[in-house]
Design an enzyme around this catalytic site. Structure first.
Site, mmCIF file in Angstrom:
data_model
loop_
_atom_site.group_PDB
_atom_site.id
_atom_site.type_symbol
_atom_site.label_atom_id
_atom_site.label_comp_id
_atom_site.label_asym_id
_atom_site.label_seq_id
_atom_site.Cartn_x
_atom_site.Cartn_y
_atom_site.Cartn_z
ATOM 1 N N TYR A 1 14.534 -2.712 5.749
ATOM 2 C CA TYR A 1 14.033 -1.756 4.751
ATOM 3 C C TYR A 1 15.185 -0.900 4.206
ATOM 4 O O TYR A 1 15.218 -0.549 3.026
ATOM 5 C CB TYR A 1 12.936 -0.873 5.357
ATOM 6 C CG TYR A 1 12.433 0.206 4.425
ATOM 7 C CD1 TYR A 1 11.876 -0.113 3.183
ATOM 8 C CD2 TYR A 1 12.526 1.559 4.759
ATOM 9 C CE1 TYR A 1 11.419 0.870 2.320
ATOM 10 C CE2 TYR A 1 12.075 2.547 3.900
ATOM 11 C CZ TYR A 1 11.524 2.202 2.685
ATOM 12 O OH TYR A 1 11.077 3.182 1.830
ATOM 13 N N TYR B 1 15.322 12.243 1.297
ATOM 14 C CA TYR B 1 15.202 12.107 2.746
ATOM 15 C C TYR B 1 16.584 12.203 3.386
ATOM 16 O O TYR B 1 17.564 11.666 2.860
ATOM 17 C CB TYR B 1 14.604 10.740 3.119
ATOM 18 C CG TYR B 1 13.098 10.605 3.012
ATOM 19 C CD1 TYR B 1 12.267 11.694 2.772
ATOM 20 C CD2 TYR B 1 12.495 9.362 3.179
ATOM 21 C CE1 TYR B 1 10.897 11.542 2.683
ATOM 22 C CE2 TYR B 1 11.124 9.196 3.095
ATOM 23 C CZ TYR B 1 10.318 10.291 2.842
ATOM 24 O OH TYR B 1 8.972 10.138 2.764
ATOM 25 N N ARG C 1 6.044 10.127 -5.687
ATOM 26 C CA ARG C 1 4.770 10.041 -4.954
ATOM 27 C C ARG C 1 3.644 9.496 -5.809
ATOM 28 O O ARG C 1 2.678 8.939 -5.293
ATOM 29 C CB ARG C 1 4.399 11.408 -4.403
ATOM 30 C CG ARG C 1 5.434 11.976 -3.439
ATOM 31 C CD ARG C 1 5.659 11.081 -2.235
ATOM 32 N NE ARG C 1 6.715 11.592 -1.352
ATOM 33 C CZ ARG C 1 7.090 10.986 -0.229
ATOM 34 N NH1 ARG C 1 6.527 9.845 0.141
ATOM 35 N NH2 ARG C 1 8.043 11.491 0.509
ATOM 36 N N ARG D 1 18.088 -1.328 -4.107
ATOM 37 C CA ARG D 1 17.270 -0.720 -5.156
ATOM 38 C C ARG D 1 17.979 0.491 -5.760
ATOM 39 O O ARG D 1 18.058 0.638 -6.989
ATOM 40 C CB ARG D 1 15.915 -0.320 -4.569
ATOM 41 C CG ARG D 1 15.006 0.391 -5.553
ATOM 42 C CD ARG D 1 13.613 0.625 -4.983
ATOM 43 N NE ARG D 1 13.580 1.378 -3.733
ATOM 44 C CZ ARG D 1 12.461 1.742 -3.099
ATOM 45 N NH1 ARG D 1 11.289 1.384 -3.589
ATOM 46 N NH2 ARG D 1 12.524 2.423 -1.974
ATOM 47 N N GLU E 1 -0.789 2.846 5.469
ATOM 48 C CA GLU E 1 -0.293 3.380 4.184
ATOM 49 C C GLU E 1 -1.364 3.076 3.158
ATOM 50 O O GLU E 1 -1.968 2.008 3.187
ATOM 51 C CB GLU E 1 1.034 2.677 3.864
ATOM 52 C CG GLU E 1 1.654 3.078 2.550
ATOM 53 C CD GLU E 1 3.035 2.422 2.345
ATOM 54 O OE1 GLU E 1 3.869 2.463 3.285
ATOM 55 O OE2 GLU E 1 3.258 1.873 1.265
HETATM 56 C C1 3EB Z 1 7.063 7.428 3.061
HETATM 57 O O1 3EB Z 1 6.369 8.366 2.669
HETATM 58 C C2 3EB Z 1 6.361 6.144 3.385
HETATM 59 O O2 3EB Z 1 10.229 2.572 -0.281
HETATM 60 O O3 3EB Z 1 9.091 2.279 -2.115
HETATM 61 C C3 3EB Z 1 5.869 4.744 0.804
HETATM 62 C C4 3EB Z 1 5.834 4.306 -0.515
HETATM 63 C C5 3EB Z 1 6.996 4.505 1.563
HETATM 64 C C6 3EB Z 1 6.913 3.637 -1.076
HETATM 65 C C7 3EB Z 1 9.199 2.685 -0.950
HETATM 66 C C8 3EB Z 1 8.078 3.812 0.985
HETATM 67 C C9 3EB Z 1 8.040 3.384 -0.321
HETATM 68 O O4 3EB Z 1 8.298 7.500 3.176
HETATM 69 C C10 3EB Z 1 7.096 4.941 2.978
#
Ligand code: 3EB
Length: 339
Positions: A148, A212, A225, A155, A331
Site C-alpha cells: 500500500y 498523515y 474524504r 500515486r 471501510e
Molecule cells: C484512512 O482513513 C483509511 O489510499 O486512497 C481510505 C480511503 C483509506 C482511501 C486511499 C485509503 C484510501 O486512511 C484508508
C-alpha cells in the site's frame, strides 16, 4: 442518482448522470451507459465497442451478482486504447485501467496514474472526481516496503509531476482496497469545463490523509474524504480513523460506530458547502453504499450493526477486501445526490 428535478437544477445542468443498480448484466448495455462495475461476476463478455466495464474480483458477500451502471442522459461514445477503456458524453469521462501489478508496485502505480491523468488532459476532462483502486497484496511487505505504501508513492509522484495542482485544490475522493489476483484495477470519473469545478472535502475529526505522519508510510495517501461534483456526493473509503490513529483496532462494532461518526461529519461538511446542500444526513439517504469487510465471516455482525443506519431501501453491497491498514476490519464508501 436523483435526476435533475426543479427548473433551477435543469437550467444549471441540462443533462446529467445517474447510477442504477441492476441484476441484469447485458452483453450490450443500454444506450447512455458510461461505465459498468460488476460485483459477483455473472456478466456476459462485453461486446466490442461497449462502454468500460470492471468485473470486481473481490468476493461479493450475501447477495446475488449485481451491476452498477452509470448512465448519461446524453449520447455516449466509448473508446479503448491499450490498457485504458473509457467513455465520454461531452460533460464527463468515466473509465477503467487494468494492469499486471507485479512486484514493482510503485512504478506500476505511477504508470497507472500517469496514463489516467494524461488521458484526462488530452480529452479535456481534467477534473478528477473519484478514483476506485483494487490492488493485490495491499498489506503484504516486500522489498521497498508495504505494498500500500508503494502504491501511495507511485500515486503521489504522478500527481506531483503535474504541478501539484491537486495538493492545492484538493485530491479526488478515493478508495484503495485489496484484491485477489495480480491485477491493479483503477476506475475513475472526471468532468470537464462544462460543469462547475468539483469541491473536495475534508473531515475535521480526521487529519487530512495527505498530511498523515511518516509512521504510516514515507509518502502520504493522495485523497480527500469526499468530493462534491456532477451533482453528487462521492464519499471516499471511510474507516475508524480519528486524527490519524486507528480507533478500536481489531474490534468490528467499535470500528463501525466510529466510521458512522466520520461519515456523518463529512456529510455535515458537505451540506454547508455550495452544491452540497442536498447531501443526506446519513448512509440511509445514499444511492449506493459499499461496505468492504476484511473477513467475510463478519457479514452477519456487520449487517446487524449497520441496521440502524441503512434503510431497507438503501442499495448496499458487501465485499470481502483487505483494508489498507492491517488493524482496520471495515471501510465504507458511497454515492449520494448532493442537491
Ligand atoms: C484512512 O482513513 C483509511 O489510499 O486512497 C481510505 C480511503 C483509506 C482511501 C486511499 C485509503 C484510501 O486512511 C484508508
Amino acid at each position: 442518482m436523483r435526476e435533475a428535478g426543479g427548473v433551477e437544477a435543469a437550467a444549471e445542468r441540462a443533462i446529467g448522470v445517474r447510477l442504477e443498480l441492476t441484476r441484469e448484466a447485458l452483453r450490450t448495455p443500454p444506450a447512455g451507459t458510461l461505465l459498468e462495475v460488476v460485483y459477483g461476476g455473472a456478466a456476459a463478455a462485453p461486446a466490442a465497442g461497449a462502454p468500460p466495464r470492471l468485473d470486481v474480483p473481490n468476493r461479493l458477500l450475501g447477495g446475488p451478482p449485481v451491476v452498477e451502471r452509470w448512465l448519461s442522459a446524453s449520447p455516449v461514445r466509448s473508446f479503448a486504447r491499450g490498457d485504458l477503456a473509457w467513455s465520454e458524453d461531452g460533460e464527463r469521462l468515466a473509465g477503467c485501467r487494468t494492469v499486471a501489478a507485479g512486484e514493482d508496485l510503485a512504478a506500476v502505480t505511477r504508470q497507472q496514474f500517469d496514463a489516467i491523468l494524461d488521458l484526462l488532459a488530452e480529452r479535456g476532462f481534467p477534473r478528477l472526481l473519484r478514483v476506485w483502486n483494487y490492488l493485490p497484496g495491499i498489506n503484504e511487505r516486500q522489498a521497498g516496503g508495504e505494498r500500500y505504501r508503494l502504491f501511495n508513492r507511485g500515486r503521489a509522484e504522478a500527481f506531483a509531476a503535474r504541478g501539484g495542482d491537486e495538493a492545492a485544490a484538493g485530491f479526488p475522493a478515493s478508495s484503495a482496497v485489496g484484491a485477489p489476483g495480480d491485477r491493479l484495477y483503477t476506475v475513475f470519473l472526471a468532468t470537464g469545463a462544462a460543469l462547475p469545478a468539483p469541491h473536495h472535502l475534508e473531515n475535521p475529526r480526521q487529519v487530512p490523509a495527505w498530511r498523515y505522519p511518516r509512521r504510516y508510510g514515507p509518502v502520504p495517501p493522495s485523497f480527500s474524504r469526499a468530493t462534491l461534483g456532477d451533482g453528487l456526493l462521492l464519499l471516499s473509503g471511510t474507516a475508524s480513523v480519528v486524527g490519524h490513529a486507528t480507533w478500536h483496532p481489531g474490534a468490528l462494532a467499535g470500528q463501525l460506530a466510529e466510521t458512522q461518526r466520520n461519515i456523518e461529519r463529512v456529510l455535515a461538511e458537505a451540506r454547508q458547502t455550495p452544491r452540497g446542500e442536498g447531501a443526506p444526513v446519513g448512509l440511509a439517504g445514499f444511492d449506493l453504499v459499499k461496505i468492504y469487510l476484511r473477513s467475510g465471516a463478519d457479514l452477519a455482525a456487520a449487517r446487524a450493526a449497520l441496521d440502524p443506519w441503512l434503510s431497507p431501501a438503501t442499495p448496499a453491497i458487501f465485499l470481502e477486501a483487505d483494508i489498507c491498514r492491517a488493524d482496520l476490519l471495515v471501510e465504507i464508501e458511497g454515492v449520494a445526490a448532493a442537491r
